[in-house]
Write a protein that holds these residues in place. Structure first.
Motif, PDB file in Angstrom:
ATOM      1  N   MET A  50       0.866  -1.177   0.000  1.00 44.03           N
ATOM      2  CA  MET A  50       0.000   0.000   0.000  1.00 44.03           C
ATOM      3  C   MET A  50       0.911   1.239   0.000  1.00 44.03           C
ATOM      4  SD  MET A  50      -2.850   1.152   2.812  1.00 44.03           S
ATOM      5  CE  MET A  50      -3.662  -0.398   2.774  1.00 44.03           C
ATOM      6  N   ASN A  51       0.565   2.197  -0.840  1.00 41.98           N
ATOM      7  CA  ASN A  51       1.425   3.371  -0.895  1.00 41.98           C
ATOM      8  C   ASN A  51       1.157   4.301   0.281  1.00 41.98           C
ATOM      9  OD1 ASN A  51      -0.666   5.182  -1.506  1.00 41.98           O
ATOM     10  ND2 ASN A  51      -0.492   4.778  -3.699  1.00 41.98           N
ATOM     11  N   LYS A  52       2.073   5.215   0.484  1.00 38.48           N
ATOM     12  CA  LYS A  52       2.016   6.119   1.647  1.00 38.48           C
ATOM     13  C   LYS A  52       0.805   7.044   1.617  1.00 38.48           C
ATOM     14  CE  LYS A  52       6.947   6.140   2.496  1.00 38.48           C
ATOM     15  NZ  LYS A  52       8.161   6.934   2.577  1.00 38.48           N
ATOM     16  N   LYS A  53       0.393   7.454   0.418  1.00 40.18           N
ATOM     17  CA  LYS A  53      -0.754   8.348   0.300  1.00 40.18           C
ATOM     18  C   LYS A  53      -2.044   7.669   0.777  1.00 40.18           C
ATOM     19  CE  LYS A  53      -1.143  12.000  -2.974  1.00 40.18           C
ATOM     20  NZ  LYS A  53      -1.158  12.417  -4.361  1.00 40.18           N
ATOM     21  N   LYS A  54      -2.270   6.438   0.364  1.00 37.59           N
ATOM     22  CA  LYS A  54      -3.458   5.687   0.783  1.00 37.59           C
ATOM     23  C   LYS A  54      -3.425   5.422   2.284  1.00 37.59           C
ATOM     24  CE  LYS A  54      -4.800   3.260  -3.407  1.00 37.59           C
ATOM     25  NZ  LYS A  54      -4.947   1.951  -4.043  1.00 37.59           N
ATOM     26  N   LEU A  55      -2.265   5.064   2.807  1.00 39.78           N
ATOM     27  CA  LEU A  55      -2.123   4.807   4.234  1.00 39.78           C
ATOM     28  C   LEU A  55      -2.432   6.070   5.041  1.00 39.78           C
ATOM     29  CD1 LEU A  55      -1.378   2.865   6.504  1.00 39.78           C
ATOM     30  CD2 LEU A  55       1.001   3.545   6.189  1.00 39.78           C
ATOM     31  N   PHE A  56      -1.891   7.193   4.593  1.00 37.45           N
ATOM     32  CA  PHE A  56      -2.150   8.466   5.265  1.00 37.45           C
ATOM     33  C   PHE A  56      -3.644   8.785   5.245  1.00 37.45           C
ATOM     34  CE2 PHE A  56      -2.703  13.089   5.056  1.00 37.45           C
ATOM     35  CZ  PHE A  56      -2.171  13.440   6.290  1.00 37.45           C
ATOM     36  N   PHE A  57      -4.277   8.635   4.083  1.00 39.48           N
ATOM     37  CA  PHE A  57      -5.708   8.897   3.951  1.00 39.48           C
ATOM     38  C   PHE A  57      -6.526   8.024   4.897  1.00 39.48           C
ATOM     39  CE2 PHE A  57      -9.825   7.897   1.978  1.00 39.48           C
ATOM     40  CZ  PHE A  57     -10.380   9.164   1.968  1.00 39.48           C
ATOM     41  N   ARG A  58      -6.183   6.757   4.983  1.00 37.41           N
ATOM     42  CA  ARG A  58      -6.905   5.834   5.866  1.00 37.41           C
ATOM     43  C   ARG A  58      -6.704   6.193   7.335  1.00 37.41           C
ATOM     44  NH1 ARG A  58      -6.424  -0.117   2.999  1.00 37.41           N
ATOM     45  NH2 ARG A  58      -7.681   0.457   1.199  1.00 37.41           N
ATOM     46  N   LEU A  59      -5.510   6.600   7.694  1.00 36.64           N
ATOM     47  CA  LEU A  59      -5.262   7.011   9.088  1.00 36.64           C
ATOM     48  C   LEU A  59      -6.061   8.260   9.444  1.00 36.64           C
ATOM     49  CD1 LEU A  59      -1.447   6.373   9.490  1.00 36.64           C
ATOM     50  CD2 LEU A  59      -3.304   5.206  10.663  1.00 36.64           C
ATOM     51  N   VAL A  60      -6.102   9.219   8.526  1.00 33.43           N
ATOM     52  CA  VAL A  60      -6.874  10.443   8.766  1.00 33.43           C
ATOM     53  C   VAL A  60      -8.359  10.096   8.887  1.00 33.43           C
ATOM     54  CG1 VAL A  60      -7.639  12.627   7.728  1.00 33.43           C
ATOM     55  CG2 VAL A  60      -5.218  12.011   7.715  1.00 33.43           C
ATOM     56  N   LEU A  61      -8.856   9.245   8.021  1.00 35.86           N
ATOM     57  CA  LEU A  61     -10.248   8.824   8.069  1.00 35.86           C
ATOM     58  C   LEU A  61     -10.563   8.109   9.384  1.00 35.86           C
ATOM     59  CD1 LEU A  61     -12.937   8.687   6.552  1.00 35.86           C
ATOM     60  CD2 LEU A  61     -12.167   6.543   5.548  1.00 35.86           C
ATOM     61  N   LEU A  62      -9.689   7.232   9.807  1.00 34.01           N
ATOM     62  CA  LEU A  62      -9.873   6.527  11.072  1.00 34.01           C
ATOM     63  C   LEU A  62      -9.891   7.503  12.249  1.00 34.01           C
ATOM     64  CD1 LEU A  62     -10.112   3.858  12.613  1.00 34.01           C
ATOM     65  CD2 LEU A  62      -7.609   3.763  12.661  1.00 34.01           C
ATOM     66  N   MET A  63      -9.005   8.486  12.239  1.00 34.56           N
ATOM     67  CA  MET A  63      -8.977   9.479  13.322  1.00 34.56           C
ATOM     68  C   MET A  63     -10.277  10.279  13.358  1.00 34.56           C
ATOM     69  SD  MET A  63      -4.947  10.627  13.250  1.00 34.56           S
ATOM     70  CE  MET A  63      -5.348  12.287  13.553  1.00 34.56           C
ATOM     71  N   LEU A  64     -10.793  10.648  12.188  1.00 33.82           N
ATOM     72  CA  LEU A  64     -12.063  11.377  12.144  1.00 33.82           C
ATOM     73  C   LEU A  64     -13.211  10.538  12.682  1.00 33.82           C
ATOM     74  CD1 LEU A  64     -11.760  13.181   8.693  1.00 33.82           C
ATOM     75  CD2 LEU A  64     -11.781  14.243  10.952  1.00 33.82           C
ATOM     76  N   ILE A  65     -13.242   9.274  12.326  1.00 36.44           N
ATOM     77  CA  ILE A  65     -14.289   8.372  12.820  1.00 36.44           C
ATOM     78  C   ILE A  65     -14.192   8.239  14.337  1.00 36.44           C
ATOM     79  CG2 ILE A  65     -15.088   5.976  12.845  1.00 36.44           C
ATOM     80  CD1 ILE A  65     -14.314   5.908   9.817  1.00 36.44           C
ATOM     81  N   LEU A  66     -12.992   8.026  14.849  1.00 36.25           N
ATOM     82  CA  LEU A  66     -12.809   7.890  16.301  1.00 36.25           C
ATOM     83  C   LEU A  66     -13.197   9.162  17.034  1.00 36.25           C
ATOM     84  CD1 LEU A  66      -9.487   5.849  16.478  1.00 36.25           C
ATOM     85  CD2 LEU A  66     -11.797   5.056  17.002  1.00 36.25           C
ATOM     86  N   PHE A  67     -12.846  10.315  16.487  1.00 40.02           N
ATOM     87  CA  PHE A  67     -13.217  11.577  17.104  1.00 40.02           C
ATOM     88  C   PHE A  67     -14.741  11.728  17.150  1.00 40.02           C
ATOM     89  CE2 PHE A  67     -14.318  16.086  16.747  1.00 40.02           C
ATOM     90  CZ  PHE A  67     -13.766  16.553  17.928  1.00 40.02           C
ATOM     91  N   SER A  68     -15.408  11.372  16.045  1.00 41.49           N
ATOM     92  CA  SER A  68     -16.871  11.458  15.995  1.00 41.49           C
ATOM     93  C   SER A  68     -17.521  10.531  17.016  1.00 41.49           C
ATOM     94  CB  SER A  68     -17.378  11.111  14.597  1.00 41.49           C
ATOM     95  OG  SER A  68     -16.899  12.042  13.677  1.00 41.49           O
ATOM     96  N   VAL A  69     -17.018   9.303  17.116  1.00 42.38           N
ATOM     97  CA  VAL A  69     -17.554   8.344  18.082  1.00 42.38           C
ATOM     98  C   VAL A  69     -17.357   8.868  19.492  1.00 42.38           C
ATOM     99  CG1 VAL A  69     -17.223   6.051  19.070  1.00 42.38           C
ATOM    100  CG2 VAL A  69     -17.366   6.323  16.602  1.00 42.38           C
ATOM    101  N   LYS A  70     -16.189   9.383  19.796  1.00 41.28           N
ATOM    102  CA  LYS A  70     -15.918   9.933  21.131  1.00 41.28           C
ATOM    103  C   LYS A  70     -16.891  11.064  21.430  1.00 41.28           C
ATOM    104  CE  LYS A  70     -12.481  12.317  23.900  1.00 41.28           C
ATOM    105  NZ  LYS A  70     -13.146  13.581  24.111  1.00 41.28           N
ATOM    106  N   LYS A  71     -17.086  11.955  20.481  1.00 47.80           N
ATOM    107  CA  LYS A  71     -17.976  13.087  20.698  1.00 47.80           C
ATOM    108  C   LYS A  71     -19.415  12.647  20.937  1.00 47.80           C
ATOM    109  CE  LYS A  71     -19.124  17.567  18.975  1.00 47.80           C
ATOM    110  NZ  LYS A  71     -18.579  18.755  18.509  1.00 47.80           N
ATOM    111  N   VAL A  72     -19.883  11.641  20.207  1.00 47.40           N
ATOM    112  CA  VAL A  72     -21.260  11.166  20.353  1.00 47.40           C
ATOM    113  C   VAL A  72     -21.459  10.431  21.669  1.00 47.40           C
ATOM    114  CG1 VAL A  72     -22.948   9.523  19.448  1.00 47.40           C
ATOM    115  CG2 VAL A  72     -21.753  11.059  17.896  1.00 47.40           C
ATOM    116  N   PHE A  73     -20.526   9.581  22.038  1.00 46.16           N
ATOM    117  CA  PHE A  73     -20.724   8.716  23.195  1.00 46.16           C
ATOM    118  C   PHE A  73     -20.149   9.257  24.497  1.00 46.16           C
ATOM    119  CE2 PHE A  73     -21.157   5.705  19.670  1.00 46.16           C
ATOM    120  CZ  PHE A  73     -22.396   5.184  19.991  1.00 46.16           C
ATOM    121  N   PHE A  74     -19.270  10.226  24.460  1.00 42.80           N
ATOM    122  CA  PHE A  74     -18.602  10.651  25.679  1.00 42.80           C
ATOM    123  C   PHE A  74     -18.729  12.144  25.963  1.00 42.80           C
ATOM    124  CE2 PHE A  74     -16.402   6.824  24.273  1.00 42.80           C
ATOM    125  CZ  PHE A  74     -16.592   6.041  25.386  1.00 42.80           C
TER     126      PHE A  74
END
Length: 158
Positions: free
Chosen positions: A1-25
Motif C-alpha cells: 500500500m502506498n504512503k498516500k493511501k495509508l495516510f488517507f486511511r489514518l486520517v479517516l480513522l482518526m475522524l471516525i474515532l473523534f466522531s464516536v468519542k464526541k457522540v458517546f462521551f
C-alpha cells in the motif's frame, strides 16, 4: 500500500474515532442562561452518578416517596453565584464551598415534591438518606452540618 493511501486511511480513522468519542462521551448541551438558574437534567451528571440517581429515584418511587430533583450539575459560574449569596450579595448562605461535587457532575439535590412540604418532612429525608446510602451515595443528611436534600457520588468512578 502506498504512503498516500495509508495516510488517507489514518486520517479517516482518526475522524471516525473523534466522531464516536464526541457522540458517546460528551454531555448534552447545558440548558441554562444565567447562574441563577439550576440545572435539573440527570443526563448532565457523570455516568456513574446518573446511574445511581436513576436507581435512587426508582427505589424512592417504589416506597411511595415523592422525590423531585431540583439540581444536578452546576457550572462554575453558578457555584460562584451561590457561594456569594449571604456573603457578597443579599440572601441566605447556600453553600460553604466554591468546589462542590455538583461542579464535578457528582451530586444532586432533592426536595419532597409536595407544595408546602419541600423541606419540612424529617422522616422523608431520613428515609431518602437511607436509600441513597444503601446504593452507594453519600447523603448530606448525615453530615455534621446537615444538608438533607444533598446526595453525592464519592466513588472512584465518575
Amino acid at each position: 500500500m502506498n504512503k498516500k493511501k495509508l495516510f488517507f486511511r489514518l486520517v479517516l480513522l482518526m475522524l471516525i474515532l473523534f466522531s464516536v468519542k464526541k457522540v458517546f462521551f460528551s454531555y448534552p448541551d447545558i440548558i441554562t442562561s444565567s447562574p441563577e438558574e439550576a440545572i435539573t437534567d440527570l443526563d448532565q451528571l457523570g455516568p456513574r452518578t446518573e446511574r445511581l440517581a436513576h436507581k435512587f429515584l426508582e427505589k424512592c418511587a417504589n416506597e411511595g416517596l415523592p422525590v423531585r430533583i431540583i439540581e444536578t450539575y452546576r457550572t462554575k459560574e453558578r457555584q460562584e453565584y451561590l457561594y456569594s449569596l449571604g456573603r457578597d450579595i443579599p440572601g441566605d448562605v447556600v453553600t460553604w464551598t466554591k468546589n462542590s461535587k455538583h461542579t464535578n457532575r457528582r451530586a444532586f439535590d432533592i426536595v419532597k415534591d409536595i407544595p408546602g412540604q419541600y423541606y419540612s418532612d424529617e422522616n422523608f429525608f431520613r428515609r431518602c438518606a437511607e436509600i441513597g446510602e444503601s446504593i452507594g451515595l453519600e447523603a448530606g443528611y448525615y453530615w455534621k452540618v446537615q444538608d438533607s436534600g444533598h446526595f453525592e457520588n464519592n466513588g472512584l468512578v465518575k
